[in-house]
Design an enzyme around this catalytic site. Sequence first.
Site: not given
Length: 275
Positions: A44-47, A77
């Site tokens: 995902h874009a960030e974890t 987010h």
Amino acid sequence: MRIHVVDAFTDRPFAGNPAGVCLLDAGEWPEESWMQQVAAEMNHAETAFARPLPGGGDADWEIRWFTPLVEVNLCGHATLATAHTLRRERGVAGEVRFRSRVSGILGAHVREDGSITLDFPAAPSTEVPVPDGLPEVLGVEPVAAFGTGALGDLLAVLPDEAAVRAAAPDLDALADMTRREDLRGVIITAAASGADSAYDFVSRLFAPAEGIPEDPVTGSAHTALAPYWSALIGRDQLTGLQVSARTGLVRTEVRGDRVHLTGHAVTVLDGTLHV
């Protein structure tokens, strides 16, 4: 160890921006390489990784964020997703304070109705020349361009909402340009097209060099978008719509050198890390 996937800045699943969330035990951080591998696996874009801190300090949890390729200095987010997970998994309510490595203490106010307000540092914008080649990379001529200081993004203002929605940048060329200009990514934005819109401005963010071709909904970008549009529109409270394929609404409020970002989140997956 549990791991979660949470859709942030939305009140329905499969919209907004998905983030991985991993709540760690107290103690030392795991190896950085392990966290990076987990983030790459989640893709995902960030974890976000968060560990509890001893009581009595300036923060309750410490937080770090990884894209599939690199650790980043700020992510809205995934912080909202972490606060949502703390409420759901640990019964946390009210104010949660996160300590970050670069961006200082970040607040998250968790309400009973599920809405969460983040308290982040504002990113004032400063007008800069449009970088060479940007119009060709974006396929549209920006009206103006702005630096965002420590946030590390270029804010490019486009002629109208339709131009933001239609933009189809050359992502390889954009990655080369952001590396050359030492940028995290490029935010494109414009005012809402209709006076009766449910939002005040639109945006999209591209950060291909960071492993994020297009971010669905970017909380951190709104720390620059909110002050910019509030100054132009003349209101401290605005609503931004990020017009990615998944879309998401971010309610913003400028408070001096801070920005409040409000949204909901939905858990779509709970899992167990076996490694």
